[in-house]
Design a protein around this motif. Structure first.
Motif, PDB file in Angstrom:
ATOM      1  N   LEU A  45       0.830  -1.210   0.000  1.00  0.00           N
ATOM      2  CA  LEU A  45       0.000   0.000   0.000  1.00  0.00           C
ATOM      3  C   LEU A  45       0.858   1.252   0.000  1.00  0.00           C
ATOM      4  CD1 LEU A  45      -2.879  -0.939   2.484  1.00  0.00           C
ATOM      5  CD2 LEU A  45      -3.106  -0.446   0.041  1.00  0.00           C
ATOM      6  N   GLY A  46       1.953   1.232   0.743  1.00  0.00           N
ATOM      7  CA  GLY A  46       2.844   2.390   0.744  1.00  0.00           C
ATOM      8  C   GLY A  46       3.418   2.658  -0.633  1.00  0.00           C
ATOM      9  N   TYR A  47       3.881   1.591  -1.324  1.00  0.00           N
ATOM     10  CA  TYR A  47       4.431   1.760  -2.666  1.00  0.00           C
ATOM     11  C   TYR A  47       3.365   2.254  -3.651  1.00  0.00           C
ATOM     12  CZ  TYR A  47       8.173  -1.202  -0.776  1.00  0.00           C
ATOM     13  OH  TYR A  47       9.186  -1.728  -0.004  1.00  0.00           O
ATOM     14  N   LEU A  48       2.194   1.613  -3.630  1.00  0.00           N
ATOM     15  CA  LEU A  48       1.165   1.922  -4.619  1.00  0.00           C
ATOM     16  C   LEU A  48       0.595   3.317  -4.422  1.00  0.00           C
ATOM     17  CD1 LEU A  48      -0.522   0.834  -6.975  1.00  0.00           C
ATOM     18  CD2 LEU A  48      -2.160  -0.032  -5.308  1.00  0.00           C
ATOM     19  N   CYS A  49       0.271   3.673  -3.188  1.00  0.00           N
ATOM     20  CA  CYS A  49      -0.324   4.989  -2.954  1.00  0.00           C
ATOM     21  C   CYS A  49       0.676   6.116  -3.219  1.00  0.00           C
ATOM     22  CB  CYS A  49      -0.857   5.073  -1.517  1.00  0.00           C
ATOM     23  SG  CYS A  49      -2.279   4.007  -1.222  1.00  0.00           S
TER      24      CYS A  49
END
Length: 542
Positions: free
Chosen positions: A292-296
């Motif tokens: 989620l950190g990478y994608l957002c």
């Protein structure tokens, strides 16, 4: 440059049956060499075949290695096969189950690339353009793919080239002396890689292959120097000559060959591999937090948002477990996504271990700018809070339990609105603006009954408001009345639909201060032809 993998599963139908009947045997060492021993389950030591009815006869559709040693081949009638190998054991073929399992295998191969698709009844396409570097190069990717398939008890051969046609030829027409299960054509070297292969590697029909053999054209290289017009004229049917030239052009990249992926491909996709398979829910949660950190971060950087995310867990046993979430509007906040996933992670089954997690964004759209002034800041925060509340309720109760009202293009009150799940995009622009400065609009009740309920009315004739009415066995005396508001039938409805008769709506108040919304269906003047008018109550005012 486009790079395509063609994966061939020569024993797919039999090995699929073995996998469905019990656990398979894992190989003792990691190898990419040929020599694929049969599993000790169905039909391993003795001749075994699958049969199906073809033109009124039972024919073999697939045979194992022991049956091939006996001289049996696919397409042979069962009677002839019994004469050659009396001890042959058979099972009915299950083409539908084979097709479902092949689609599931194509889905599992999405761990390597988002672009996968079944090919025929025993193959797969994988477009690995731009993906190979994630696995240490093309050779390492194919090595890992074939090794994992062998662990699942599947025999496989792979070809990699610039075009689907060339990859298909390399996968299915490897030299018998080759010890490798994968053959790779270097970028731009397709012509040389195909030169030694037989003309049948061009995916030609048997009649075209037979004619080319009679002409002395047995390899693909023998077709290179021939004039195209001369080659086409050698076929009795013009279509056959055109088909040969078309397949040659597709294999060499002169003509584009479109392929369709199994599922839509999204550009926002993050992947996380694990050296040791995950076996606990805590490990899955930690992996999700990282993804989620990478994608957002990517979504914020590009100015895009998503209305849905899908988490795929690829297991070591060849299965895929998924959990998805949906939002009512475009979002790019990791904390909100994480909270929605909290109630869905129990759907992830780790099985014997998860060795890869993939997070994909769905329904992408640019983020709309939001007002940041002091006047509208409170409204924006309230709107965000309501939207995220509905997202959490939808995730916990299900999409069918939480709805939003959207306007419908109808004058009839019962058809003027529809219920849609909060994850669906609402129909824009039909609600009336309460601050509109135009002509006064008729008031509508705060509560609309599910359906109009009949009432007994004493009213003035021909078009007067009700003086007294009885609803649900209770009598009411009217002290004030407004109306009528006339709503005509919707004659443009499709054929066969009953638009109903003309309605006159009245806003009435009884002697107890209660206010009702009643209507008369029909007119007294037309009672001789259409029947007497009927009265109904449709809503209640606050």
């Amino acid at each position: 440059m486009r790079r395509v993998v063609s994966l061939w599963l020569p024993q797919w139908t039999i090995e699929r049956l073995r996998r469905s009947e019990g656990p398979h045997t894992r190989p003792a060492r990691r190898t990419i060499a040929a020599g694929k021993p049969d599993s000790p389950s169905v039909g391993a030591a003795a001749p075994f075949a699958l049969v199906a009815a073809q033109n009124g006869r039972l024919c073999l559709t697939a045979v194992n290695r022991a049956a091939r040693h006996e001289g049996l081949v696919a397409g042979q009638t069962l009677a002839d096969a019994r004469a050659i190998a009396p001890h042959l054991t058979t099972r009915p073929a299950e083409p539908e189950a084979d097709a479902r399992a092949l689609r599931a295998l194509a889905d599992w191969c999405r761990r390597y690339t988002p672009w996968t698709s079944p090919e025929g009844t025993d193959g797969l396409w994988l477009d690995i353009s731009g993906c190979a570097h994630l696995f240490g190069g093309e050779t390492s990717l194919l090595y890992d793919l074939l090794h994992r398939l062998k662990q699942q008890g599947l025999s496989a051969q792979a070809g990699l080239a610039d075009t689907p046609g060339a990859a298909w030829a390399l996968a299915r027409f490897m030299p018998e002396t080759a010890r490798l299960e994968a053959r790779i054509a270097d970028p731009g070297d397709t012509r040389q890689a195909l030169s030694d292969l037989p003309v049948a590697a061009l995916r030609l029909p048997p009649d075209a292959v037979l004619l080319l053999h009679r002409l002395g054209l047995r390899t693909i290289a023998s077709l290179y120097p021939l004039p195209r017009a001369s080659l086409a004229r050698r076929f009795r049917a013009t279509e056959d000559g055109v088909a040969v030239l078309r397949r040659l052009d597709q294999a060499l990249g002169r003509e584009e060959e479109p392929l369709s992926p199994l599922t839509p491909v999204t550009a926002y996709r993050e992947r996380l591999d694990f050296a040791d398979p995950l076996l606990t829910a805590q490990g899955v949660e930690q992996g999700l937090d990282r993804l989620l950190g990478y994608l957002c971060a990517r979504l914020v950087k590009t100015g895009y948002g998503a209305r849905g995310l899908c988490l795929s867990a690829y297991r070591t046993d060849g299965g895929v477990s998924r959990a998805g979430i949906a939002t009512g509007r475009t979002e790019q906040t990791a904390s909100h996504f994480r909270r929605l996933f909290q109630d869905r992670l129990d759907r992830i089954d780790p099985g014997f271990g998860i060795d890869a997690l993939v997070l994909e964004a769905e329904h992408l759209s640019p983020m709309q700018p939001r007002q940041t002034t002091l006047q509208s800041g409170g409204q924006a925060q309230e709107s965000d809070a309501v939207s995220r509340l509905t997202d959490r309720l939808t995730g916990r109760l299900g999409a069918s339990a939480v709805h939003r009202l959207v306007p419908g293009a109808s004058h009839r009150p019962e058809r003027a609105e529809h219920h849609l799940p909060t994850s669906d995009t609402p129909t824009p622009g039909l609600w009336q603006d309460p601050d509109h400065k135009g002509p006064a609009r008729p008031r509508r009740p705060i509560k609309l009954l599910p359906r109009p309920e009949a009432v007994k009315v004493l009213a003035e004739v021909p078009e007067g408001p009700p003086l007294r009415f009885t609803w649900r066995r209770a009598g009411h005396r009217t002290v004030r009345a407004e109306g009528p508001e006339r709503i005509a039938p919707e004659w443009w409805l499709e054929a066969g639909a009953d638009p109903g008769r003309l309605r006159d709506y009245y806003h009435v108040e009884d002697d107890q201060g209660r206010r009702f919304w009643l209507f008369r269906e029909g007119l007294y003047q037309l009672s001789q032809t259409d029947g007497p008018p009927r009265w109904f109550i449709h809503g209640l005012f606050a």
